[in-house]
Design a protein around this motif. Structure first.
Motif, PDB file in Angstrom:
ATOM      1  N   ALA A 181      18.108  36.149  41.468  1.00 52.35           N
ATOM      2  CA  ALA A 181      18.812  37.191  42.201  1.00 52.35           C
ATOM      3  C   ALA A 181      19.021  38.409  41.313  1.00 52.35           C
ATOM      4  CB  ALA A 181      20.157  36.660  42.689  1.00 52.35           C
ATOM      5  N   ILE A 182      18.881  39.576  41.910  1.00 59.43           N
ATOM      6  CA  ILE A 182      19.090  40.831  41.201  1.00 59.43           C
ATOM      7  C   ILE A 182      20.233  41.552  41.885  1.00 59.43           C
ATOM      8  CG2 ILE A 182      18.053  42.989  40.428  1.00 59.43           C
ATOM      9  CD1 ILE A 182      15.328  41.702  40.776  1.00 59.43           C
ATOM     10  N   SER A 183      21.239  41.963  41.134  1.00 56.26           N
ATOM     11  CA  SER A 183      22.401  42.612  41.719  1.00 56.26           C
ATOM     12  C   SER A 183      22.048  44.007  42.206  1.00 56.26           C
ATOM     13  CB  SER A 183      23.534  42.698  40.695  1.00 56.26           C
ATOM     14  OG  SER A 183      23.206  43.606  39.651  1.00 56.26           O
ATOM     15  N   GLU A 184      22.796  44.471  43.197  1.00 55.42           N
ATOM     16  CA  GLU A 184      22.596  45.828  43.711  1.00 55.42           C
ATOM     17  C   GLU A 184      22.879  46.860  42.621  1.00 55.42           C
ATOM     18  OE1 GLU A 184      24.485  46.764  47.364  1.00 55.42           O
ATOM     19  OE2 GLU A 184      23.970  44.867  48.322  1.00 55.42           O
ATOM     20  N   GLU A 185      23.824  46.548  41.728  1.00 53.87           N
ATOM     21  CA  GLU A 185      24.137  47.484  40.639  1.00 53.87           C
ATOM     22  C   GLU A 185      22.924  47.685  39.733  1.00 53.87           C
ATOM     23  OE1 GLU A 185      27.349  48.057  36.948  1.00 53.87           O
ATOM     24  OE2 GLU A 185      27.350  46.242  38.173  1.00 53.87           O
ATOM     25  N   SER A 186      22.228  46.589  39.388  1.00 57.15           N
ATOM     26  CA  SER A 186      21.041  46.698  38.532  1.00 57.15           C
ATOM     27  C   SER A 186      19.935  47.463  39.244  1.00 57.15           C
ATOM     28  CB  SER A 186      20.547  45.312  38.120  1.00 57.15           C
ATOM     29  OG  SER A 186      21.436  44.724  37.202  1.00 57.15           O
ATOM     30  N   LEU A 187      19.769  47.225  40.545  1.00 57.23           N
ATOM     31  CA  LEU A 187      18.750  47.952  41.305  1.00 57.23           C
ATOM     32  C   LEU A 187      19.069  49.444  41.357  1.00 57.23           C
ATOM     33  CD1 LEU A 187      18.162  45.427  44.224  1.00 57.23           C
ATOM     34  CD2 LEU A 187      16.530  46.023  42.442  1.00 57.23           C
ATOM     35  N   ASP A 188      20.351  49.763  41.550  1.00 54.57           N
ATOM     36  CA  ASP A 188      20.749  51.180  41.564  1.00 54.57           C
ATOM     37  C   ASP A 188      20.478  51.832  40.211  1.00 54.57           C
ATOM     38  OD1 ASP A 188      21.575  51.011  44.167  1.00 54.57           O
ATOM     39  OD2 ASP A 188      23.695  50.722  43.692  1.00 54.57           O
ATOM     40  N   GLN A 189      20.801  51.104  39.127  1.00 54.85           N
ATOM     41  CA  GLN A 189      20.559  51.650  37.791  1.00 54.85           C
ATOM     42  C   GLN A 189      19.061  51.823  37.545  1.00 54.85           C
ATOM     43  OE1 GLN A 189      22.523  48.867  35.213  1.00 54.85           O
ATOM     44  NE2 GLN A 189      24.583  49.591  35.722  1.00 54.85           N
TER      45      GLN A 189
END
Length: 350
Positions: free
Chosen positions: A8-16
């Protein structure tokens, strides 16, 4: 479900990751930026997020600014299936200079962006040499829903009165929704992105679940799992097509006027038709009839006076004529059948 398991990849990491792609594409990137990027991408989750975003953006203009598709070895075609590397000088623990091979992510962090253009050009050229492409065409009749199992393990549910063209080769998985609606469960392949063209929309994924609805005025994309890149097929001369990244429970529509704001959805709303239902929640009559017309033998349209009325309710798609009568009764509308090829809904006569 046909998607492959993944971390799983967090939305925060995707935004960054999105922010880093934008910064790395900039002509004003500094040594400090590269240092910060190196520190950020040292985290495993951030590496996965950056891979996800750069691979999604591969055909959305990033290649002209950044070698995004060569950042990760598994994405580079090679007879030996090896990663491309570049020679560089580094300092060992004693401060002495030594020469070694860096993989492309390390090379990027070291500031070698400008010299990658030839590799990108070669790879783009290579992808165009994948051999002759042959399309497989799937079509449903009115009232028919079909499940299609594709050769890569992906699954597509094709709605009533719909048509899908599929073109696969070793380098790409390309589809076109010619008409109608489809729900895609895409098997993940990082080296072979899956694309859908539908009306004014280009959709690009690695492996996820989403619904595409092609209407006369727009194309609607709703995501139920994963991350989906949606862009315009065309834009004004000299401008890059606009694009957005959608995640689970988000939707967007694309028309000749461009991209709509991102809205919220749910798996129930996006996939109700796959369960034999039409679910409307304060849906404008004009939009509700667009969906209903996929199942009616004689299409229906609303007069301008009533097309904005809101429809709420759950209906079975197996009996579209009864659904039409129920909507007309609930909204106090008159059904005009004088034209055998088109039914018109208008205000009821008092």
């Amino acid at each position: 479900m046909m998607t492959n398991p993944k971390q799983a990849i967090s939305e925060e990491s995707l935004d960054q990751a999105c922010a880093w792609v934008a910064r790395l594409r900039s002509d004003s990137i500094t040594s400090s930026d590269r240092h910060q990027f190196k520190k950020w991408i040292s985290q495993d989750e951030n590496q996965l997020a950056f891979a996800e975003i750069t691979e999604l953006w591969g055909d959305l203009g990033a290649l002209s600014h950044l070698p995004v598709d060569t950042l990760f070895p598994e994405s580079i075609p090679s007879p030996q299936n090896n990663a491309a590397v570049c020679s560089a000088s580094t300092e060992n623990a004693e401060g002495q200079q030594s020469s070694k091979q860096w993989t492309l992510p390390q090379w990027l962090m070291g500031g070698g962006l400008a010299t990658c253009g030839a590799i990108v050009a070669l790879w783009v050229g290579y992808q165009g040499m994948g051999g002759e492409l042959k399309a497989q065409i799937y079509a449903t009749e009115r009232g028919q829903i079909q499940t299609i199992n594709l050769s890569d393990g992906s699954e597509v549910k094709l709605n009533s009165n719909s048509e899908l063209r599929v073109i696969y080769n070793r380098n790409e998985r390309r589809t076109e929704l010619v008409r109608g609606e489809a729900f895609f469960e895409v098997a993940r392949q990082t080296s072979r992105p899956f694309t859908v063209t539908a009306g004014s929309a280009n959709i690009r994924v690695l492996g996820t679940e989403f619904n595409v609805e092609l209407n006369p005025e727009n194309t609607r994309v709703s995501v139920t799992e994963g991350t989906v890149s949606v862009s315009e097929t065309d834009s004004a001369p000299g401008l890059e097509p606009e694009s957005v990244q959608l995640v689970k429970n988000e939707k967007v529509s694309v028309s000749e006027r461009g991209l709509s704001p991102i809205g919220q959805t749910s798996p129930e709303e996006a996939t109700d038709w796959t369960k034999g239902l039409l679910v409307f929640e304060k849906t404008p009559l004009k939009d509700a009839l667009t969906e209903l017309n996929r199942y009616l033998a004689v299409p229906v349209a609303a007069s301008p006076q009533v097309e904005g009325k809101l429809v709420t309710g759950t209906f079975e798609i197996s009996d579209p004529d009864s659904t039409l009568k129920a909507i007309a009764t609930a909204l106090d509308l008159h059904e005009d059948h004088s034209d055998s090829n088109l039914t018109i809904l208008s205000p009821a006569h008092n």
